[in-house]
Structure formats: structure tokens, C-alpha cells
Design a protein around this motif. Sequence first.
Motif, mmCIF file in Angstrom:
data_model
loop_
_atom_site.group_PDB
_atom_site.id
_atom_site.type_symbol
_atom_site.label_atom_id
_atom_site.label_comp_id
_atom_site.label_asym_id
_atom_site.label_seq_id
_atom_site.Cartn_x
_atom_site.Cartn_y
_atom_site.Cartn_z
ATOM 1 N N MET A 1 3.519 -5.893 -7.102
ATOM 2 C CA MET A 1 2.721 -5.754 -8.626
ATOM 3 C C MET A 1 1.120 -5.001 -7.673
ATOM 4 N N SER A 2 0.781 -4.591 -8.446
ATOM 5 C CA SER A 2 -1.051 -3.737 -8.334
ATOM 6 C C SER A 2 -1.932 -5.148 -8.709
ATOM 7 N N ALA A 5 -2.607 -5.677 -12.454
ATOM 8 C CA ALA A 5 -1.530 -6.546 -12.315
ATOM 9 C C ALA A 5 -1.548 -7.906 -12.164
ATOM 10 N N ASP A 6 -2.537 -8.355 -10.590
ATOM 11 C CA ASP A 6 -2.337 -9.259 -10.376
ATOM 12 C C ASP A 6 -3.565 -10.143 -10.942
ATOM 13 N N ALA A 9 -2.344 -11.380 -14.308
ATOM 14 C CA ALA A 9 -1.554 -12.344 -14.600
ATOM 15 C C ALA A 9 -2.405 -13.415 -13.900
ATOM 16 N N ARG A 85 -3.779 -7.364 -1.744
ATOM 17 C CA ARG A 85 -3.227 -7.717 -3.188
ATOM 18 C C ARG A 85 -2.945 -7.560 -3.813
ATOM 19 N N THR A 86 -4.199 -9.106 -3.966
ATOM 20 C CA THR A 86 -3.735 -10.444 -4.906
ATOM 21 C C THR A 86 -5.080 -10.020 -5.342
#
Length: 184
Positions: A1-2, A5-6, A9, A85-86
Amino acid sequence: MSLHADALATLTAWAPPTPDQAALRERYVAHLQVRPDGMSRACRPDHLTASTLVLTADGSRALLTLHAKARAWFQFGGHCEPGDRTLVAAAGREAAEESGLAGLVLDPAPVQLSEHAVPFCGPDGDVHHLDVRFLAVAPASGLHAVSDESLDVRWWPTDALPDPGSDLVELVALARERLAQSPS
């Protein structure tokens, strides 16, 4: 997940604590839905940032930074980086870099959102940070340090913050409520 996108979400799943926070969440989500670059500082005039309020385990003190450019006391935070990443990882990285603390325990759900103009960010000064704010608990034995981005880093009693008129007061109150609701 990019990271994008994180962030989408994370914000979509988040339960805002107030109607004003719900409206901000909708603004952030709408921004991300139309801006694939919405996490990058190159996205103008608005982009998401990530920050962390660091509290003691009992919520009685907050570790704040005297920001060098703004010359005001804030929680730790800043721009998301390509390696993040997040969103919560970006907030944790910023907190560790700016506070010098290792072993922060981050709550993965946002505590507060704050949209604010940042006149010193960028050549034209017409930039807005869409800040997503998280909570971290400092280790009992953690020693903090002052980074290059700060003039000072200091513990403040949560009932005697340096700028009682700032949105930091609401952030601290929401974070303390979250901390009180967490299992020990």
C-alpha cells in the motif's frame, strides 16, 4: 500500500471527536481523492503533514518543541518523506528525529486534524499544512534532545501550556482523553 493509500484509509476509518474535526476529515479526504501528490510538500497550495504529541504515561506532561522558523511551541512533526510507508510512521519518524527520544509508543489512530497556513514554507508563502496529529507516550527513562529544527525542547505541564490560545490546548485535551481510554 502506498503512503497516499494509507493516509486515505487512515482518515476514512478515523472517528472524529467533534463536528469540526469531521468537517476537516472530509476536506482532507476530498483533497487526497483529487490529488495523487497530496502527501508531497511539492503539492501546492495544500499537502498533508504528520505530527505527534508526546505525553508522559500519566498524561500530566507534554514534550514540546520551540520551532526555529515559527518561534512558537508545537508538537513534533513535519513533511512526509518518500521512504515513509504509513502516515503514523511518518509522524513517529518526525517525533523521534525532532525529540531525540527512542522507544516512543504511538497510537495508530489520529487524535486531531489541523489545517493551518505556513507562511515560511515555500517561496511564495501560500502553503497550507493539512496536519494529521497522533499521540505517543514517552518512555519513562527517555532523554530528549534539541534538533536542528528547534530552538528548545521542553516538558510542559498539560495544565500550563506555553500558549493557552493555540489549538495545542485542544490537541492536548483530546490526547489526554484518548490516553485515559486506553487499556493500561
